[in-house]
Design an enzyme around this catalytic site. Structure first.
Site, PDB file in Angstrom:
ATOM      1  N   LYS A   1      46.042  84.692  85.819  1.00 17.47           N
ATOM      2  CA  LYS A   1      46.904  84.450  86.984  1.00 17.47           C
ATOM      3  C   LYS A   1      46.803  82.993  87.447  1.00 17.47           C
ATOM      4  O   LYS A   1      47.818  82.329  87.651  1.00 17.47           O
ATOM      5  CB  LYS A   1      46.509  85.383  88.148  1.00 17.47           C
ATOM      6  CG  LYS A   1      46.558  86.861  87.795  1.00 17.47           C
ATOM      7  CD  LYS A   1      46.146  87.752  88.976  1.00 17.47           C
ATOM      8  CE  LYS A   1      44.713  87.578  89.431  1.00 17.47           C
ATOM      9  NZ  LYS A   1      43.702  88.022  88.454  1.00 17.47           N
TER      10      LYS A   1
ATOM     11  N   ARG B   1      45.931  92.869  96.970  1.00 14.57           N
ATOM     12  CA  ARG B   1      45.035  93.636  96.107  1.00 14.57           C
ATOM     13  C   ARG B   1      44.899  95.080  96.569  1.00 14.57           C
ATOM     14  O   ARG B   1      44.219  95.860  95.904  1.00 14.57           O
ATOM     15  CB  ARG B   1      43.647  93.001  96.114  1.00 14.57           C
ATOM     16  CG  ARG B   1      43.339  92.089  94.914  1.00 14.57           C
ATOM     17  CD  ARG B   1      41.986  91.456  95.164  1.00 14.57           C
ATOM     18  NE  ARG B   1      41.281  90.999  94.010  1.00 14.57           N
ATOM     19  CZ  ARG B   1      41.315  89.746  93.537  1.00 14.57           C
ATOM     20  NH1 ARG B   1      42.095  88.850  94.088  1.00 14.57           N
ATOM     21  NH2 ARG B   1      40.573  89.408  92.505  1.00 14.57           N
TER      22      ARG B   1
ATOM     23  N   ARG C   1      34.722  81.298  81.286  1.00 11.19           N
ATOM     24  CA  ARG C   1      35.536  80.512  82.227  1.00 11.19           C
ATOM     25  C   ARG C   1      34.734  79.430  82.956  1.00 11.19           C
ATOM     26  O   ARG C   1      33.630  79.660  83.403  1.00 11.19           O
ATOM     27  CB  ARG C   1      36.142  81.458  83.275  1.00 11.19           C
ATOM     28  CG  ARG C   1      36.746  80.722  84.468  1.00 11.19           C
ATOM     29  CD  ARG C   1      37.733  81.541  85.228  1.00 11.19           C
ATOM     30  NE  ARG C   1      37.170  82.675  85.926  1.00 11.19           N
ATOM     31  CZ  ARG C   1      37.906  83.545  86.625  1.00 11.19           C
ATOM     32  NH1 ARG C   1      39.216  83.401  86.679  1.00 11.19           N
ATOM     33  NH2 ARG C   1      37.330  84.554  87.230  1.00 11.19           N
TER      34      ARG C   1
ATOM     35  N   ARG D   1      31.661  80.216  88.182  1.00 12.14           N
ATOM     36  CA  ARG D   1      31.604  81.079  89.361  1.00 12.14           C
ATOM     37  C   ARG D   1      30.429  82.035  89.298  1.00 12.14           C
ATOM     38  O   ARG D   1      30.114  82.576  88.235  1.00 12.14           O
ATOM     39  CB  ARG D   1      32.904  81.884  89.467  1.00 12.14           C
ATOM     40  CG  ARG D   1      34.029  81.080  90.064  1.00 12.14           C
ATOM     41  CD  ARG D   1      35.366  81.740  89.934  1.00 12.14           C
ATOM     42  NE  ARG D   1      35.395  83.144  90.327  1.00 12.14           N
ATOM     43  CZ  ARG D   1      36.507  83.865  90.382  1.00 12.14           C
ATOM     44  NH1 ARG D   1      37.673  83.296  90.085  1.00 12.14           N
ATOM     45  NH2 ARG D   1      36.458  85.129  90.724  1.00 12.14           N
TER      46      ARG D   1
ATOM     47  N   ARG E   1      34.391  94.285  89.662  1.00  7.09           N
ATOM     48  CA  ARG E   1      35.734  93.751  89.932  1.00  7.09           C
ATOM     49  C   ARG E   1      36.803  94.529  89.172  1.00  7.09           C
ATOM     50  O   ARG E   1      37.882  94.791  89.702  1.00  7.09           O
ATOM     51  CB  ARG E   1      35.788  92.265  89.560  1.00  7.09           C
ATOM     52  CG  ARG E   1      35.107  91.375  90.587  1.00  7.09           C
ATOM     53  CD  ARG E   1      34.583  90.094  89.977  1.00  7.09           C
ATOM     54  NE  ARG E   1      35.636  89.194  89.569  1.00  7.09           N
ATOM     55  CZ  ARG E   1      35.456  88.169  88.733  1.00  7.09           C
ATOM     56  NH1 ARG E   1      34.266  87.933  88.219  1.00  7.09           N
ATOM     57  NH2 ARG E   1      36.462  87.398  88.421  1.00  7.09           N
TER      58      ARG E   1
HETATM   59  P1  ADP Z   1      42.605  84.952  86.718  1.00  6.23           P
HETATM   60  O1  ADP Z   1      43.086  83.917  87.706  1.00  6.23           O
HETATM   61  O2  ADP Z   1      43.622  86.020  86.462  1.00  6.23           O
HETATM   62  O3  ADP Z   1      41.264  85.519  87.057  1.00  6.23           O
HETATM   63  P2  ADP Z   1      42.279  82.645  84.901  1.00  6.23           P
HETATM   64  O4  ADP Z   1      43.614  82.006  84.902  1.00  6.23           O
HETATM   65  O5  ADP Z   1      41.180  81.997  85.639  1.00  6.23           O
HETATM   66  O6  ADP Z   1      42.409  84.189  85.325  1.00  6.23           O
HETATM   67  O7  ADP Z   1      41.842  82.814  83.365  1.00  6.23           O
HETATM   68  C1  ADP Z   1      40.558  83.351  83.013  1.00  6.23           C
HETATM   69  C2  ADP Z   1      39.981  82.559  81.846  1.00  6.23           C
HETATM   70  O8  ADP Z   1      40.758  82.807  80.666  1.00  6.23           O
HETATM   71  C3  ADP Z   1      39.986  81.036  82.024  1.00  6.23           C
HETATM   72  O9  ADP Z   1      38.818  80.518  81.423  1.00  6.23           O
HETATM   73  C4  ADP Z   1      41.250  80.590  81.285  1.00  6.23           C
HETATM   74  O10 ADP Z   1      41.105  79.259  80.759  1.00  6.23           O
HETATM   75  C5  ADP Z   1      41.350  81.604  80.166  1.00  6.23           C
HETATM   76  N1  ADP Z   1      42.739  81.955  79.811  1.00  6.23           N
HETATM   77  C6  ADP Z   1      43.833  82.010  80.611  1.00  6.23           C
HETATM   78  N2  ADP Z   1      44.931  82.394  79.911  1.00  6.23           N
HETATM   79  C7  ADP Z   1      44.515  82.601  78.641  1.00  6.23           C
HETATM   80  C8  ADP Z   1      45.189  83.002  77.416  1.00  6.23           C
HETATM   81  N3  ADP Z   1      46.494  83.287  77.384  1.00  6.23           N
HETATM   82  N4  ADP Z   1      44.426  83.096  76.294  1.00  6.23           N
HETATM   83  C9  ADP Z   1      43.104  82.812  76.316  1.00  6.23           C
HETATM   84  N5  ADP Z   1      42.424  82.433  77.425  1.00  6.23           N
HETATM   85  C10 ADP Z   1      43.118  82.322  78.570  1.00  6.23           C
HETATM   86  P1  ADP Z   2      39.785  86.994  89.859  1.00  6.49           P
HETATM   87  O1  ADP Z   2      39.526  85.850  88.939  1.00  6.49           O
HETATM   88  O2  ADP Z   2      38.841  88.132  89.674  1.00  6.49           O
HETATM   89  O3  ADP Z   2      41.197  87.450  89.897  1.00  6.49           O
HETATM   90  P2  ADP Z   2      39.793  85.829  92.585  1.00  6.49           P
HETATM   91  O4  ADP Z   2      39.435  84.410  92.515  1.00  6.49           O
HETATM   92  O5  ADP Z   2      41.202  86.198  92.846  1.00  6.49           O
HETATM   93  O6  ADP Z   2      39.248  86.523  91.270  1.00  6.49           O
HETATM   94  O7  ADP Z   2      38.898  86.566  93.680  1.00  6.49           O
HETATM   95  C1  ADP Z   2      37.494  86.414  93.720  1.00  6.49           C
HETATM   96  C2  ADP Z   2      36.908  87.374  94.754  1.00  6.49           C
HETATM   97  O8  ADP Z   2      37.415  87.067  96.054  1.00  6.49           O
HETATM   98  C3  ADP Z   2      37.228  88.850  94.556  1.00  6.49           C
HETATM   99  O9  ADP Z   2      36.354  89.491  93.644  1.00  6.49           O
HETATM  100  C4  ADP Z   2      37.083  89.390  95.974  1.00  6.49           C
HETATM  101  O10 ADP Z   2      35.710  89.509  96.333  1.00  6.49           O
HETATM  102  C5  ADP Z   2      37.667  88.248  96.807  1.00  6.49           C
HETATM  103  N1  ADP Z   2      39.137  88.380  96.981  1.00  6.49           N
HETATM  104  C6  ADP Z   2      40.086  87.508  96.542  1.00  6.49           C
HETATM  105  N2  ADP Z   2      41.310  87.917  96.901  1.00  6.49           N
HETATM  106  C7  ADP Z   2      41.136  89.083  97.588  1.00  6.49           C
HETATM  107  C8  ADP Z   2      42.038  90.002  98.198  1.00  6.49           C
HETATM  108  N3  ADP Z   2      43.368  89.808  98.170  1.00  6.49           N
HETATM  109  N4  ADP Z   2      41.499  91.092  98.801  1.00  6.49           N
HETATM  110  C9  ADP Z   2      40.176  91.307  98.835  1.00  6.49           C
HETATM  111  N5  ADP Z   2      39.270  90.485  98.272  1.00  6.49           N
HETATM  112  C10 ADP Z   2      39.744  89.372  97.654  1.00  6.49           C
END
Ligand code: ADP
Ligand code: ADP
Ligand code: ZN
Length: 215
Positions: A13, A87, A126, A161, A172
């Protein structure tokens, strides 16, 4: 156009939101980033949510809805990308009401589908730039020059992280399936859901998202 990127932790995302910001001038609203910023700046709320986040549990609806509400007055012609919000069903209802109160609406909800095995591989590799927030991966997206951010050039600013470990990730994922996945049906029923395959190269996935938004 206001959109939601919906998907489990590690679905990509944040990565895809950054691209939409660069390519379309949209504004990314990530509650995860806002909460981490609150922790870094040491606000009372930041202290309150730290342990909850590190364990991989959800922060209360009240807190995250408050964070989003504060941001909705930002100027944007191209629209907002909601990343990691909503969420829960309560958050989804609140978002609908907030947008409506501004005379705005939600145009699309893009569900990024990625299986658990790929999520674990993505999350455990990541890291991000502490200066500009650009995301990287040990295998799938390495910086061109070691220890140096491709995007802002800062050296030695990469960080990982606290909740990107297997235990917190399991929590999660369960929170996603239990509390967040009901949003798929919620938005499907509103005729807003666009489901895309989140596996494959980052560019390929970006192409699918563009296709879903423009198609
Ligand atoms: P989210 O925001 O949904 O938690 P991220 O965008 O942070 O996910 O992506 C999670 C990890 O996967 C990061 O290290 C990112 O560089 C990697 N990543 C994102 N998209 C892809 C993809 N299409 N293929 C492989 N790795 C990816
Ligand atoms: P991910 O890479 O898992 O998608 P985020 O960076 O979006 O992670 O979120 C990290 C953490 O922040 C979550 O595990 C939760 O503890 C908190 N968090 C983020 N967004 C929300 C939300 N919309 N509602 C509740 N908790 C949240
Ligand atoms: Zn950077």
């Amino acid at each position: 156009m206001n959109i939601i990127l919906l998907g489990p932790p590690g679905a990509g995302k944040g990565t895809q939101a950054h691209r939409l910001v660069a390519e379309r001038g949209m504004v990314q609203l990530s509650t995860g980033d806002m909460l981490r910023a609150a922790r870094t700046s040491g606000t009372e709320m930041g202290k309150q949510v730290a342990a909850v986040m590190d364990a991989g549990k959800l922060v209360t609806d009240e807190i995250v809805i408050g964070l989003i509400a504060e941001q909705l007055d930002s100027a944007t012609d191209a629209g907002f990308i909601f990343d990691g919000f909503p969420r829960t069903l309560a958050q989804a209802d609140a978002l609908g009401e907030l947008l409506e109160s501004k005379g705005a609406s939600l145009e699309a909800v893009v569900e990024m589908q990625v299986d658990d095995e790929a999520l674990v591989a993505r999350i455990t590799g990541r890291f991000t730039c502490g200066e500009c927030g650009e995301g990287y991966h040990d295998t799938f997206k390495t910086p061109a020059v070691e220890n140096t951010c491709d995007n802002c050039g800062s050296v030695g600013s990469f960080k990982r992280r606290a909740d990107d470990n297997e235990d917190a990730l399991r929590t999660r994922l369960m929170a996603y399936y239990k509390d967040t996945s009901p949003l798929i049906g919620y938005y499907y029923a509103k005729n807003m859901l666009k489901r895309i395959d989140g596996l494959g190269e980052i560019d390929e996935v970006a192409g699918r998202i563009s296709g879903a938004l423009d198609g």
